[in-house]
Scaffold this active site. Sequence first.
Site, PDB file in Angstrom:
ATOM      1  CG  ASP A 243      -0.191  -0.080   2.541  1.00 29.40           C
ATOM      2  OD1 ASP A 243       1.047  -0.260   2.508  1.00 29.40           O
ATOM      3  OD2 ASP A 243      -0.833   0.044   3.598  1.00 29.40           O
ATOM      4  CD  GLU A 244       5.728   0.857   1.789  1.00 33.51           C
ATOM      5  OE1 GLU A 244       6.622   0.700   0.921  1.00 33.51           O
ATOM      6  OE2 GLU A 244       5.906   0.609   2.986  1.00 33.51           O
TER       7      GLU A 244
END
Length: 330
Positions: A243-244
């Site tokens: 989720d980066e």
Amino acid sequence: LFLFMHLGTIAFLLLLKEQDDEQLRKVHHELLSREALLKNILDTSSVSVFLVDQGGRITMVNRRMAEMFGTTIEQLIGCEYIDVVAPEERELALRRLRSLLDSTSPSLELEREYRRNDGSSFWGQLTCSRMYDAESKTSQIVGVIADVTSRKLAEARIREMAQHDPLTGLPNRALFSDRLQQALAIAKRDKTRMALLFIDLDKFKLANDTYGHAIGDQLLMEAARRITAKIRQSDTAARVGGDEFVVLLRNVDAGHGAFDVAEKIGQSLKLPFTTGNLELAISASIGVAIYPEHGMNEIDLTRHADSAMYAAKRRGQDCTRLSEAAPPRG
């Protein structure tokens, strides 16, 4: 006796002529057979075969070339070879054609984009060489074109998969690193600023664990869309982890300019995510590092942007922090 000898000579000469005529008929028949065989081979070939004269005009083509270019043999014969080449490559094609005809280069092999009559294009692998007539005075070019469009598309697809995240379609870490290196070189040359943003989605893991990976994937794709909507075409957004995300902002005026873009991204990611009957709320912690204030190279900028992002998380998430690193010396 003289008459007998004379008649005998005439009969012998007639016999020789008859034999010569028969031999000529055999040779002519063999030539016709070989010509028909050669034409059959050319017309059943899976590649295009053509001849180009000293003026750069096509003088002979096989049936496959007409099919490949979506036209007829009659329309191809007499036209200039560069007319079937994609417009953006015609100048280079003309130079290489002249070097072949002028004996500068004996042969040529390359891949080139060609243009059909209907405006569509395809990729062809061209192999051509110079040849001379029977007296070795006039040269012409014999060329062969194989349609390699499928292979080129497959290669492009492989490159796309190797350089992009398969879920969001954004550049992956490797491609982003390459673009960051290029941006750093340009910023150094032009003495301009650029910014690096590290974005970590808050509460994503909870949503992913609660509703499943399918919903999580929908969230990531929508987050990617919202991030790219807030940056310019000259900038780059990439997904570098679960989720980066990271964002490269080129040619920013000052830290506040990059900070404002980061804030807009954060506000956009706070809006509810609707998927099916679900309405989910997440947010983002964003760290910002500026070149050259917070680093002169990829390693320093990355470290400082990452530290600023974790500082935002420690502050309570859903916020943006500018790196507090001291300016680099020198």
